[in-house]
Design a protein around this motif. Structure first.
Motif, mmCIF file in Angstrom:
data_model
loop_
_atom_site.group_PDB
_atom_site.id
_atom_site.type_symbol
_atom_site.label_atom_id
_atom_site.label_comp_id
_atom_site.label_asym_id
_atom_site.label_seq_id
_atom_site.Cartn_x
_atom_site.Cartn_y
_atom_site.Cartn_z
ATOM 1 N N VAL A 136 -53.328 13.681 -13.140
ATOM 2 C CA VAL A 136 -53.312 15.144 -13.273
ATOM 3 C C VAL A 136 -54.721 15.502 -12.436
ATOM 4 C CG1 VAL A 136 -53.407 17.216 -14.471
ATOM 5 C CG2 VAL A 136 -52.100 15.285 -15.208
ATOM 6 N N ILE A 179 -53.420 23.644 -11.503
ATOM 7 C CA ILE A 179 -52.892 22.247 -11.121
ATOM 8 C C ILE A 179 -52.794 21.928 -9.898
ATOM 9 C CG2 ILE A 179 -51.306 20.361 -11.917
ATOM 10 C CD1 ILE A 179 -52.476 21.174 -14.248
ATOM 11 N N MET A 197 -49.914 16.679 -9.952
ATOM 12 C CA MET A 197 -49.440 16.163 -11.159
ATOM 13 C C MET A 197 -48.294 15.190 -10.762
ATOM 14 S SD MET A 197 -47.826 18.137 -14.266
ATOM 15 C CE MET A 197 -49.368 18.571 -15.334
ATOM 16 N N ALA A 208 -47.070 12.822 -17.310
ATOM 17 C CA ALA A 208 -48.437 13.747 -17.335
ATOM 18 C C ALA A 208 -48.267 14.695 -18.336
ATOM 19 C CB ALA A 208 -48.499 14.450 -16.062
ATOM 20 N N THR A 209 -47.077 15.167 -18.967
ATOM 21 C CA THR A 209 -47.165 16.323 -20.090
ATOM 22 C C THR A 209 -46.664 15.620 -21.273
ATOM 23 O OG1 THR A 209 -45.068 17.190 -19.232
ATOM 24 C CG2 THR A 209 -46.930 18.155 -18.413
ATOM 25 N N PHE A 267 -47.903 26.093 -21.343
ATOM 26 C CA PHE A 267 -47.677 25.309 -20.024
ATOM 27 C C PHE A 267 -46.195 25.611 -19.497
ATOM 28 C CE2 PHE A 267 -47.509 21.648 -16.938
ATOM 29 C CZ PHE A 267 -48.517 22.276 -16.143
ATOM 30 N N VAL A 313 -44.803 20.439 -22.857
ATOM 31 C CA VAL A 313 -45.817 19.516 -23.147
ATOM 32 C C VAL A 313 -45.846 19.016 -24.639
ATOM 33 C CG1 VAL A 313 -48.490 19.119 -23.328
ATOM 34 C CG2 VAL A 313 -47.286 20.888 -21.648
ATOM 35 N N THR A 364 -51.986 13.058 -24.121
ATOM 36 C CA THR A 364 -51.114 13.234 -22.935
ATOM 37 C C THR A 364 -52.321 13.437 -21.543
ATOM 38 O OG1 THR A 364 -51.366 15.498 -22.950
ATOM 39 C CG2 THR A 364 -49.303 14.480 -23.694
ATOM 40 N N LEU A 414 -52.208 15.367 -19.299
ATOM 41 C CA LEU A 414 -52.609 16.586 -19.091
ATOM 42 C C LEU A 414 -53.821 17.249 -19.878
ATOM 43 C CD1 LEU A 414 -52.225 19.591 -17.833
ATOM 44 C CD2 LEU A 414 -50.236 19.799 -19.702
ATOM 45 N N ASN A 415 -53.734 16.635 -21.311
ATOM 46 C CA ASN A 415 -54.781 17.197 -22.124
ATOM 47 C C ASN A 415 -56.012 16.383 -21.905
ATOM 48 O OD1 ASN A 415 -54.501 17.182 -25.938
ATOM 49 N ND2 ASN A 415 -56.095 18.107 -24.484
ATOM 50 N N PRO A 461 -53.661 25.636 -18.627
ATOM 51 C CA PRO A 461 -53.280 24.988 -17.231
ATOM 52 C C PRO A 461 -52.105 25.830 -16.628
ATOM 53 C CG PRO A 461 -52.493 23.794 -18.867
ATOM 54 C CD PRO A 461 -53.176 24.870 -19.578
#
Lengths: 467, 413
Positions: free
Chosen positions: A159, A168, A171, A201-202, A295, A299, A327, A329-330, A347
């Motif tokens: 990400v 973003i 991703m 990713a999520t 998001f 997620v 995750t 993303l986090n 995001p």
């Protein structure tokens, strides 16, 4: 009035109330419940209505078209220009398999369906809608493609985002699948043990390992009167459980900064006892653990263990082991918040929803989700993360002429092969891009395998993205 | 006995206008492949409805609005059924004609034959014979054994038993003394009614069982002097219902799919969810006649006709139908209140209850307010036996709306 007539009227009233309740419920149903019910994918009318509307296009931040529809022999055909590349972001829309990704999340916008009021309904009858709205993503097609190429052949996710705005840029989740040939491949895809349908990713929850030490570092800073010096001998025993450093290396006398730079496990496990479980948990919560991240795509919540932890579990959490899960993303957002003076922003994946006439119908704006640390702390953690890349475990991420800040992670997990992590951002003095890389069950350290990928992407991103 | 100064002409003309407009819509919708049957149906429906209302005005001194309401409901029903399946629409029109003939027939029979209140044993015997026939000759249709086939025609005996029940209860409360000579006389009626309900449970005809119970309970509530019997009745129902839930799987399934149909959307919950989709999709104004997809709703022409109407004519049309039923029930009760003959008063209450309870149960069912039970919406759903029994009931109500004091005089002599 006699008893009999009174009773007859009583019954009549009761029946009329029943009828009135039915009328009331019908109105309530129509106003409050029908929208949700109509959107159920089992509603066959959905597809019939949708198939008469030209689904909107989806493009990246530079206007490259990624997905579009065309009318062919009276039916609407959806084309995904880049097959695998956007399988988890854009997803798919097939009558047989339903929808996923943005095709699902932005279905109504893509079809320009907006039946909120009776007036809209009338307008729809008089002039039925035929063309949907377009989506402008924050994705940069170049870096997205680059990220997938760097990850090719591995399992994992990348990400890349703007730490200040939340946009973003890339991703990627691998393995993925070709959206265009979903019909032919459905059997293999849905039965594959590597779950190509999962957006790692999520939705992938991973043990963070040492990248979590960024959060532990913040927690140590939040602890008043803590002794930050420590003599590392390469291993330590907490409550009967032995914690070791990578290859049992003794780091000698360390402060907080050196501990993060060298990613010293024994340091953080020992200090976690002094920090205590409340401060560590609250700090993790400030970085959006155990809470949902808003998001455009679904997620999964990162989790930090709740309840009374024993000392061993607490120490394991401090180095991102045990029951801590997160995750990609986090973790990209964790890096972003350090880059952005401690403020964690929401995001953003869809920048604008634009009508065919070019009018912006809906725009996602930058929002602060949480102040993870104050700006002074953010700055000191940033300095430490610069150290990680300059002289610590993350030297493979260093770039000539650009100062990179980062943190590596090598996370043990039940598979036996460790996950390789890297989170970071650059340029350190004016961060433009923040990144999280995870290589699932890679078996090597984050510094060895994840850091070079982050490095390549940062170089590419800084040179090519139109910020 | 009803005030004739209120003209029934203008609603009749409105009904005429409604039929012309909606049939015109059908015509536009099917433009291109119209066959002659459309015109026949069109002309047939208008003539039948208009003429029968006209004749009724001439011969009956009673309440002429109830027939008008019913023909309105039937018109909506036929238009919808015709839109779903023209062949069925034609058949329904045929049934309407037969139904109206049966209505007049019933009207004259009930009016000019005396002594209906004396034949309770006959009604009871006939009911049991009908039940017996159902079990012997019955075929299973949509999970319930309630249809019998005779010479290619199938009908539902319980439609007739419903009316017999009303006669049984009415004769009992008209002359409670008739039964007093027996021991446990208080419980005879309850025993009979509960045996009916038990038989219906065995046939898996839950909707009809509920109607039987409702009619009985309400008439008991109005006329029973021993109030504790009503409590027994309610208690027995609660106990029986719980027992039925435990013993019978079909009861359990109905309750489950009522509470959460979405989990079982692939099988058990399919019907009700398709109904909800249709109603939701229709919105307030409907998709327009011919523009919706009632073919997605199972049994759209019988049990789920209301959902199909809501989809194409909108929630407002649905509310209109509910209000028509409400007015029908209201007028039925008004008839009961002004009828001097006690037997006919109870008949009027029974018939109004039949229309009221039956429509509430099926409307509540398709809206997921109540558990779904497979019964028809009176006068609107497709179906021969349903229409015939409803028109017989209406004929009874028509007689009850008239001044029957002549009969009183005969009796008092």
């Amino acid at each position: 009035m006699n008893k009999e007539n009174r009773r007859i009227i009583f019954i009549l009233t009761a029946l009329c109330i029943c009828f009135a309740v039915l009328i009331g419920y019908m109105s309530y149903f129509q106003v409050f419940k029908s929208e949700n019910i109509k959107a159920n994918s089992y509603n066959k009318r959905l597809w019939i209505n949708e198939e008469s509307i030209l689904r909107g296009s989806i493009m990246d931040r530079n206007g490259n078209i990624l997905a579009y529809s065309e009318e062919k022999d009276g039916t609407m055909q959806r084309y995904y220009k880049y097959g695998n590349l956007y399988s988890h972001i854009i997803g798919y829309s097939y009558r047989e398999y339903g929808k996923s990704g943005l095709e699902l999340a932005y279905n109504n916008q893509l079809l320009n369906i907006n039946e909120n009021s009776a007036i809209d309904e009338i307008i729809n009858i008089v002039a039925p809608k035929t063309i949907g709205n377009n989506l402008e993503l924050t994705i940069d097609h170049g870096i997205q493609e680059r990220a997938r190429n760097l990850l090719k052949g591995k399992k994992g996710s990348v990400v890349a985002m703007n730490p200040k705005t939340g946009e973003i840029y890339a991703m990627v989740s691998l393995p993925d699948f070709n959206v265009n040939s979903l019909r032919e491949d459905w059997g293999t895809i849905s039965e594959d043990n590597n779950s190509p349908l999962l957006n790692r990713a999520t939705q992938g929850l991973y043990t963070p390992g040492s990248v979590f030490k960024v959060i532990t570092t913040a927690a140590i800073m939040n602890t008043p009167n803590i002794e930050t010096e420590y003599e590392c001998s390469g291993s330590t025993t907490i409550n009967g459980y032995n914690f070791r450093d990578y290859q049992n290396k003794a780091h000698g006398n360390l402060g907080l900064s050196e501990a993060l730079i060298e990613s010293c496990n024994t340091y953080f496990t020992e200090k976690s006892i002094a920090v205590g479980e409340d401060i560590l948990r609250n700090t993790a919560a400030d970085f959006m653990f155990n809470s949902s991240i808003p998001f455009d795509l679904p997620v999964k919540n990162s989790s930090y263990p709740k309840g009374n932890l024993g000392k061993t579990d607490l120490a394991a959490s401090a180095i991102g082991q045990g029951k801590v899960l997160t995750t990609p993303l986090n973790m990209a957002m964790v890096a972003s918040s350090i880059a952005n003076n401690g403020e964690m922003v929401k995001p953003i994946l869809v920048k604008n929803v634009v009508s065919t006439s070019g009018k912006i119908i809906k725009a996602n704006r930058t929002e602060t989700l949480s102040v993870a640390v104050d700006s002074l702390q953010a700055n000191s953690i940033k300095e430490m993360m610069i150290g990680v890349v300059q002289k610590g475990t993350g030297t493979n991420a260093s770039i000539k002429n650009v100062q990179v800040a980062g943190k590596t992670g090598t996370a043990e997990n039940p598979s036996g092969k460790s996950h390789a992590w890297f989170i970071g951002f650059a340029p350190a003095n004016d961060p433009k891009i923040a990144i999280a890389v995870i290589l699932e069950e890679e078996g090597s350290t984050g510094g060895a395998s994840a850091a070079p990928i982050a490095r390549d992407l940062i170089i590419y991103g800084l040179n090519n993205i139109k910020f | 006995m009803f005030n004739k100064s209120v003209s029934t002409k203008s609603p009749r003309n409105l009904l005429f206008l409604f039929e012309i407009l909606s049939l015109f819509l059908l015509l536009v919708n099917q433009w291109g492949n119209i066959d002659k049957t459309v015109y026949y149906t069109w002309i047939g429906l208008i003539l039948i409805v208009y003429i029968s209302n006209f004749i009724l005005n001439k011969i009956s001194s009673g309440d002429n609005y109830i027939f008008l309401i019913v023909t309105m409901l039937m018109s909506i029903g036929i238009i919808m059924i015709y839109r779903i399946d023209p062949t069925l629409g034609m058949k329904q029109l045929l049934w309407l004609s037969v139904g109206i003939a049966v209505f007049y027939f019933t009207y004259f029979i009930i009016k000019y034959i005396r002594g209906w209140d004396n034949w309770a044993p006959l009604y009871i015997g006939a009911s049991y014979i009908l039940f017996l026939m159902t079990f012997l000759l019955g075929t299973r249709k949509y999970g319930a054994i309630n249809w019998i086939n005779i010479g290619g025609y199938s009908f539902q005996p319980s439609e007739i038993t419903k009316l017999l029940l009303i006669f049984i209860v009415a004769s009992y409360y008209n002359k409670p003394d008739m039964f007093k000579k027996y021991r446990f006389s208080d419980y005879i009626l309850m025993g009979i009614v509960y045996s009916f309900i038990a038989l219906l449970f065995l046939q898996k005809d839950l909707g009809t069982a509920l109607i039987f119970y409702g009619i009985f309970l309400v008439i008991q509530f109005i006329y029973e002097e021993k109030r504790k019997l009503i409590l027994y009745n309610i208690g027995l129902f609660a106990a029986g219902g719980s027992l039925g839930y435990v013993i019978f799987d079909h009861v359990k399934v109905r309750v489950q799919t009522w509470i959460d149909p979405w989990t079982y959307i692939d099988n058990k919950g399919y019907q009700i969810t398709q109904s909800l989709f249709a109603i939701a999709e229709g919105g307030f104004f409907g998709s327009g006649l011919g523009l919706g997809h009632p073919e997605f709703i199972p049994l759209a022409y019988t049990d789920f006709i209301f959902s199909a109407i809501c989809e194409e004519m909108g929630i407002f049309a649905g509310i209109g139908i509910i209000m028509l039923f409400m007015i029908l029930v209201y007028r039925g009760f008004k008839i009961a209140l002004s009828q001097n003959d006690k037997f006919f008063r109870i008949l009027a209450i029974g018939v109004s209850l039949l229309f009221g309870i039956q429509s509430i149960i099926i409307l509540g069912g398709v809206l997921k307010v109540l558990p779904l039970t497979g019964i028809t919406l009176p006068f609107v759903s497709y179906g021969g036996s349903s229409i015939l029994s409803s028109f017989i009931a209406l004929g009874i109500l028509q007689v009850a709306s008239e001044d029957l004091s002549y009969g009183e005089e005969v009796k008092s002599e």
